[in-house]
Motif scaffolding. Structure first.
Motif, PDB file in Angstrom:
ATOM      1  N   GLU A   1       0.861  -1.180   0.000  1.00  0.00           N
ATOM      2  CA  GLU A   1       0.000   0.000   0.000  1.00  0.00           C
ATOM      3  C   GLU A   1       0.892   1.223   0.000  1.00  0.00           C
ATOM      4  O   GLU A   1       1.910   1.268   0.689  1.00  0.00           O
TER       5      GLU A   1
ATOM      6  N   SER B   1       0.741   5.310   0.641  1.00  0.00           N
ATOM      7  CA  SER B   1      -0.075   6.357   1.252  1.00  0.00           C
ATOM      8  C   SER B   1       0.564   7.708   0.982  1.00  0.00           C
ATOM      9  O   SER B   1       1.793   7.846   1.038  1.00  0.00           O
TER      10      SER B   1
ATOM     11  N   GLY C   1       4.530   7.027   1.849  1.00  0.00           N
ATOM     12  CA  GLY C   1       4.775   5.843   2.639  1.00  0.00           C
ATOM     13  C   GLY C   1       4.445   4.582   1.867  1.00  0.00           C
ATOM     14  O   GLY C   1       3.414   4.492   1.204  1.00  0.00           O
TER      15      GLY C   1
ATOM     16  N   GLU D   1       3.963   0.559   2.544  1.00  0.00           N
ATOM     17  CA  GLU D   1       3.832  -0.493   3.558  1.00  0.00           C
ATOM     18  C   GLU D   1       3.675  -1.822   2.836  1.00  0.00           C
ATOM     19  O   GLU D   1       2.790  -2.002   1.992  1.00  0.00           O
TER      20      GLU D   1
ATOM     21  N   SER E   1       3.074  -5.876   3.311  1.00  0.00           N
ATOM     22  CA  SER E   1       2.592  -6.895   4.241  1.00  0.00           C
ATOM     23  C   SER E   1       2.883  -8.268   3.670  1.00  0.00           C
ATOM     24  O   SER E   1       2.474  -8.587   2.542  1.00  0.00           O
TER      25      SER E   1
ATOM     26  N   ARG F   1       4.936  -6.757   8.642  1.00  0.00           N
ATOM     27  CA  ARG F   1       4.806  -5.535   7.848  1.00  0.00           C
ATOM     28  C   ARG F   1       6.132  -4.777   7.860  1.00  0.00           C
ATOM     29  O   ARG F   1       6.797  -4.682   8.888  1.00  0.00           O
TER      30      ARG F   1
ATOM     31  N   GLN G   1       7.733  -1.021   6.558  1.00  0.00           N
ATOM     32  CA  GLN G   1       7.412   0.314   6.091  1.00  0.00           C
ATOM     33  C   GLN G   1       8.688   1.020   5.627  1.00  0.00           C
ATOM     34  O   GLN G   1       9.737   0.876   6.258  1.00  0.00           O
TER      35      GLN G   1
ATOM     36  N   GLU H   1       9.953   4.607   2.818  1.00  0.00           N
ATOM     37  CA  GLU H   1       9.523   5.810   2.102  1.00  0.00           C
ATOM     38  C   GLU H   1       9.985   5.730   0.640  1.00  0.00           C
ATOM     39  O   GLU H   1      11.128   5.331   0.355  1.00  0.00           O
TER      40      GLU H   1
END
Length: 1282
Positions: free
Chosen positions: A1084, A1086, A1101, A1103, A1105, A1165, A1167, A1169
């Motif tokens: 995802e 964002s 961002g 992410e 999973s 997960r 995360q 940038e």
């Protein structure tokens, strides 16, 4: 001065411009020596009119006492007696004396000059210091000079010059002398230029009146020669030569006009009969005797030409151009002969020859007098023409005076000799004391036969040696031919033969047809006198076939041959061999059959067309051609191409078995072509394998090297009958293989002769020699070009199997043609072919199979087209292991053809090349021959073992079949659902129908259900097109680690008549490994906080999973590397985020290692940038997951996982691991990284990466896009426009 007064004017080089001296003669006498020496020391620039280039000349003068008789009178054009300047000398320093006597004397002098129109004068006042001391009461000297200038030089003050103390050596005296000499040179040159220009104008006026009646060339000649004398007097020899050349050209033009009918009256004096022929006189500067004859108009043509050339010769010698004298002399002698004919001047017979002979020797003696021996030898090319001309004229005089015949001269010859010698006159005084003068040589040569022969041979050999020295061999041989004629007249043919043979060689080599004919006639006469029978007959044969002779002459020489041939031979006599080139000319040869390749015992005929060169019909007892037999290994196989070329497709062939003999070759004609070197005989040489007749090597061989590399100067052959002695007779072996034709009548012109060639033994037969027998004479052609050759073969039986189409396709019935070339074997009743059966390729046969018998009518089938002989039914019986084909009876050297159907089964598993791993780890594959290069089809080699009745060994024949389809499979995932897709590609050129595609599991126990998603049960598959079939996998219990599947379908060609019976099965088996979905990957993106959408250049961002879908089975658990910490089993995965399309920039770390619990629905997960680089709907970055397998050995210091491996270098090193599905090609991650690191990490055990199998990882975000808006920027944008 008295000596100068009485000095007569002689026309020689010593003539100088005349300057008169008046006044005080004793004063001038004292100054004469100094004046004569200093005047020519400095040169003056002479500028002439009409744009002629200026020249530097040295002026000299002939100072004489002034007399009124020396002044020119009206009409006098003589420049040599013309006084160009008048000088008055005085040393008067007393005024009274000047008034009393000197002035009056000057007045009388100037009055006389004005009376005769002379305006070129100068007054010289000599100043002496001695007289000035004796006269104390005299006025200053300037008063006397001023008086003279006032009295006589009012307007020309420069005409009075003061000379101060000329006999003293002081600076004043030298300056005075210098000024006086400059003035004297200037005035003398001005007067000379003025009077010479006036003379030239008068001369041109006189020349322009040449068309008027009464104009005389002799008068004009004297005028222009006066101009030449003046130029010669000034040492301007080139200008003087131009004057004589103009006179020469003018007279020549008048003679030519006279010959054309436009004659001048004054030419009548030159048409008088020639009474004297004493030759040129070049030893005097000027021949005054002939000049006076020209002046009086009594000179003959020879007198004028002799005098004119003597003057040109003198000037050329002064110009140091003696070799031009010889060139002009040769032109003069030839032109004089023609001019006498044009003017129709009567000349006593032989007189002109005497004049030319004497003139040639006179020129040569004159050149020898001004050149040394080395110069003469180096420039003999300029004098050899005169030597040759003198030799020719002496020979002509010898024939005229009877000095060349075998008998002594007659009284008439003696009287003629006396008359010729009388016309020579008395010997000139210049040559009386010379023992080798031309006059004495001619008298001596005409005095006796022996003296003539001595002088003639001396001149001839001298000319020949000169020609040879300068490389003019053709001219040397021409003199040799003249010597041969001389020796023949003298009755000495033995000495004449060598010169004739040398000349004949030259003429034949250079292609002089008429000269060859004439010299051969002389050679025949010489050979007959020497009783050289064979040479005489050979020359007679050449002359009998020579078209340049008359019909009577040709028949005469032909009769000479027939007379000798009809004579009964003596016991010791041998057959005389002559060249065929003189007797007949080969035109062409034609084979029947045209291929010139036949089997043993077949009929082969050769038709030879010849052109008989004899003028009458010739009865030839036998015409035979010798055959050279060579038995080459391998029979006729592999030589068909070369035989075809020899039999009519080579350089001289015209197809249809015709061999053309080139005109101008050694056998094509007599005379001109007989001396040409033989052409190259190049043949193709092939070596073939005895087992399968495959070509192993090829090359080119020259078969007439012995003719090309021989020494042509010292050898002779029958083809070059003119080259010295002929070879001995050629004996023809009666036992040898030959082509014979008996009792032939050859008519003049074209004839046709038919031969039957022997074909009893296999091998190559080449025509080497052609021989025609006429009585005791044989006409032999020892070498035939181009090569005439035929081949007789004894062929072994051969069996070949060839497909009807370009490619045999596996899986469907295909027709093949069986071709049996029987060769020397006769197929009998009951003979059969035994074919071994194989399960992979059964032989299909029907009850109506037939065989065709073909024949090549004696020629080889590969060369000559086959003819259909008949058709017979075949009996085919098949058992489990053998198929027997009964053959119909077939005679030898025939071809038997029939067709059968074969079927090659397609193997169920896809073809994979054998892989062998070498010792160094390199993989070696099978050769590429298993794959069709153009279409990519897989081929299958099928070998058939056949037992033939003519051999005890089995014949192994390979047939290559091509699989028409190429199949490949793939597994597709949608969450937990799985699909199997099979792609079937038609790689052949045939269109097929595909029916009933089925996918089954080959497991002992069924573990899943395959649901077909295919709608059509039958569909077409066009060439180079693909069909995709899809099945969904459904299972109730865990799937095994490995799945065995089989795809099957039926196919048939679209062109098949009965589609239902024509369908054949196709099966494709494959294996699927690790198909269960272990992990799902979801990403995802964002936007930044406070913003609804992502923008370019802004950090967003990301992410990721990673979710475990199910717990691993027992088999999968064994493959996974897991660790257990505090009762929780985990496995390590490595993730990597890359963007190959450069749409995103990953900020921070892009890869890392995570520990995943081994439990269903376990999620991890990550995360990070990312920054979008472009605006629009951008696809998500690529996210890859690998198995992270630690090294088995535990390191001493456990490295930090994130710091050791989470970097961009790892992603670069392992780039593309997910693209490689074959587990055998997976590289060790640790080893790669250790190579890229430094020395500090060599001791650490490194982990390795392993990709997941297709279907084990499901990417939810694959194909997703995110909207990225452009950033709002109010700044100024810089745009560069180029």
């Amino acid at each position: 001065m008295e000596a100068h007064e009485e000095k007569p004017i002689i026309y020689t080089m010593e003539n100088k411009p005349i300057v008169t001296c008046a006044g005080d003669q004793s004063l001038f006498t004292s100054l004469y020596t100094s004046l004569a020496q200093q005047l020519p020391r400095e040169s003056m620039e002479w500028r002439r009119s009409y744009g002629r280039a200026p020249k530097m000349i040295h002026l000299e003068a002939n100072f004489v006492q002034f007399k009124e008789e020396l002044l020119p009178k009206d009409g006098n054009r003589a420049l040599l007696t013309f006084p160009f300047l008048h000088i008055y000398w005085t040393d008067c320093c007393d005024t009274e004396m000047y008034k009393a006597s000197v002035k009056d004397d000057m007045l009388r002098w100037q009055s006389t000059l004005r009376l005769h129109g002379s305006v070129d004068w100068l007054i010289v006042v000599v100043e002496s210091e001695a007289k000035k001391k004796n006269k104390t009461n005299i006025l200053p000297r300037t008063s006397i000079v001023d008086k003279i200038r006032n009295d006589f030089c009012n307007k020309q003050s420069d005409r009075c010059v003061v000379l101060s103390d000329p006999l003293k050596e002081s600076s004043r005296s030298q300056d005075s002398w210098s000024a006086f000499l400059t003035k004297l040179r200037t005035l003398l040159l001005m007067s000379f230029t003025k009077n010479l220009g006036r003379f030239e104008d008068d001369m041109r006026t006189l020349r322009e009146k040449r068309t008027e009646p009464g104009w005389s060339f002799c008068d004009y000649f004297m005028v222009q020669e006066e101009l030449a004398f003046v130029f010669e007097m000034l040492q301007q020899f080139e200008d003087a030569l131009v004057q004589y050349d103009e006179l020469d050209a003018l007279f020549t033009q008048y003679v030519l006009n006279f010959g054309a009918g436009d004659g001048a009256n004054w030419l009548g004096s030159f048409c008088a009969p020639v009474k004297r022929w004493s030759g040129l006189l070049l030893r005097r500067p000027i021949d005054m005797e002939k000049r006076e004859l020209i002046q009086r108009g009594e000179a003959s043509l020879l007198d004028l030409r002799s005098y004119l050339f003597s003057r040109q010769c003198t000037l050329l010698i002064f110009l140091q151009r003696p070799w031009e004298v010889t060139q002009r002399a040769l032109e003069l002698l030839h032109n004089c002969v023609q001019e006498l004919r044009l003017l129709e001047v009567y000349v006593v017979q032989g007189a002109l020859d005497c004049w030319v002979f004497l003139s040639c020797l006179e020129v040569l003696h004159r050149i020898e007098g001004c050149c040394d021996r080395a110069q003469l030898e180096a420039n003999c090319s300029h004098t050899v023409g005169l030597w040759t001309y003198a030799t020719e004229k002496l020979k002509s005089l010898g024939y005229l005076c009877g000095l060349v015949a075998e008998k002594v001269p007659t009284s008439e010859d003696l009287n003629r000799t006396v008359d010729l010698l009388a016309g020579l006159g008395e010997e000139r005084p210049e040559t009386v004391n010379s023992l080798q003068s031309p006059y004495k040589k001619l008298n001596e040569a005409l005095s006796s036969v022996e003296a003539f022969e001595k002088h003639y041979l001396e001149l001839s050999h001298a000319a020949m040696e000169m020609y040879r020295a300068i490389g003019r061999m053709r001219s040397a041989r021409l003199i040799g031919k003249s010597l041969a004629e001389f020796y023949m007249k003298k009755g000495d043919p033995e000495r004449a033969e060598g010169f004739l043979d040398d000349s004949l060689r030259s003429y034949v080599a250079e292609g002089w047809r008429l000269q060859v004919t004439h010299t051969r006639k002389q050679m025949a006469e010489c050979q007959k006198l020497l009783q050289q029978t064979e040479d005489y007959l050979q020359t007679s044969a050449l002359l009998a076939g020579d078209a340049n002779l008359t019909e009577e002459e040709r028949k005469h020489f032909c009769q000479e041959i027939l007379t000798f041939a009809s004579q009964p031979p003596a016991p010791s006599d041998q057959t005389v061999a002559l060249s065929m080139a003189a007797f007949a000319q080969l035109r062409q040869m034609q084979f029947s059959p045209p291929g010139a390749v036949v089997h043993v015992g077949a009929a082969l005929q050769l038709e030879l067309r010849v052109r008989c060169l004899m003028p009458v019909a010739m009865q030839v007892e036998q015409l035979a051609a010798t055959l050279h037999f060579s038995l080459e290994q391998g029979g006729a196989r592999g030589r068909a191409g070369s035989a075809q070329r020899r039999a009519g497709h080579g350089p001289q062939g015209q197809g249809d078995g015709v061999v053309m003999f080139p005109q101008g070759s050694p056998l094509a004609g007599a005379g001109m072509g007989a001396s040409l070197p033989p052409a190259l005989e190049l043949y193709e040489m092939q070596d073939r394998s005895p087992s399968d007749s495959s070509l192993t090597s090829t090359g080119v061989v020259c078969k007439n090297m012995h003719l090309l590399l021989r020494r042509h100067d010292s050898s002779a052959s029958l083809d070059t009958p003119t080259a010295g002695a002929l070879p001995a007779a050629v004996a023809v072996d009666d036992g040898a293989q030959m082509l014979r034709a008996r009792d032939i009548t050859l008519q003049p012109g074209d004839n046709s002769i038919l031969f039957t060639a022997p074909t009893g033994e296999p091998g190559s037969y080449t025509l080497r020699q052609l021989c025609g027998s006429v009585g005791r004479v044989q006409f032999v052609q020892s070498h035939i070009y181009p090569v005439v050759q035929y081949e007789v073969y004894s062929q072994e039986p051969q069996l070949t199997i060839e497909p009807l189409s370009d490619n045999l396709l596996a899986g469907i019935p295909q027709k093949v043609t069986f071709t049996i070339a029987t060769g020397h074997y006769s197929v009998k009743k009951g003979d059969a072919l035994q074919l071994s059966n194989t399960d992979s390729m059964p032989i299909l046969h029907s009850s109506c199979c037939s065989a065709t018998v073909l024949s090549s009518t004696g020629g080889q089938p590969s060369i000559h087209p086959l003819e259909r002989m008949g058709e017979s039914a075949l009996s085919i019986q098949s058992s489990e292991k053998v198929t027997s084909i009964s053959l119909p009876p077939t005679p030898p050297y025939h071809t038997l053809e029939f067709q059968l159907e074969v079927l090659c089964h397609i193997p169920p598993t896809p073809f994979k090349p054998d892989i062998e791993r070498l010792t160094n780890g390199e993989v070696r594959h099978r050769p590429k021959s298993h794959s069709h290069v153009d279409s990519g089809m897989i081929n299958i080699d099928q070998k058939v073992s056949i037992d033939c009745p003519w051999s005890i060994y089995s014949t192994l024949i390979a047939l290559t079949f091509y699989v028409p389809f190429k199949a490949k499979h793939s597994i597709l995932s949608a969450g937990k659902r799985k699909y199997i897709q099979v792609c079937l590609q038609n790689v052949s050129d045939t269109n097929f129908h595909l029916a009933d595609p089925v996918l089954t599991e080959r497991q002992p126990t069924v573990s899943m259900e395959l649901l077909s998603l295919n709608v059509k049960t039958q569909q077409p598959v066009c060439s180079q097109q693909s069909v995709f079939c899809l099945w969904e996998m459904r299972w109730a219990k865990p799937l095994p680690l490995c799945l065995q599947c089989a795809f099957s379908a039926s196919f048939a060609p679209v062109s098949a008549s009965d589609t239902h019976t024509a369908f054949k099965p196709y099966r494709y088996e494959f294996q699927l490994d690790r198909v269960s979905t272990l992990y799902s990957l979801k990403a995802e993106i964002s936007p930044p906080s406070g913003d609804q959408h992502c923008r370019t250049g802004a950090l967003c961002g990301l992410e990721v999973s990673i979710t475990r879908q199910a717990e691993p089975s027992e088999t999968e658990g064994e493959e996974e590397e897991s660790t257990e910490i505090e009762g929780l089993r985990t496995t390590k995965l490595m993730y990597e985020v890359v963007d190959n399309s450069s749409n995103w920039a990953v900020c921070g770390k892009s890869s890392g290692v995570v520990s995943m619990p081994v439990a269903a629905s376990a999620t991890h997960r990550v995360q990070m940038e990312v920054m979008p680089l472009f605006a629009g709907h951008l696809p998500f970055p690529n996210i890859k997951v690998f198995k992270y397998l630690p090294h088995n050995a535990v390191p001493a210091i456990q490295p930090d996982t994130d710091s050791c491996l989470e970097n961009d270098t790892i992603s670069l090193l392992d780039k593309g691991l997910d693209d490689q599905g074959d587990t055998a090609s997976i590289r060790s991650r640790g080893s790669v990284h250790s190579v890229g690191s430094g020395e500090q990490q060599r001791g650490l055990p490194m982990p390795r990466l392993e990709p997941f199998s297709p279907g084990q990882v499901f990417y939810w975000s694959q194909g997703r896009q995110v909207l990225v808006l452009p950033v709002t920027d109010d700044h100024v944008m810089e745009v560069n426009v180029t």
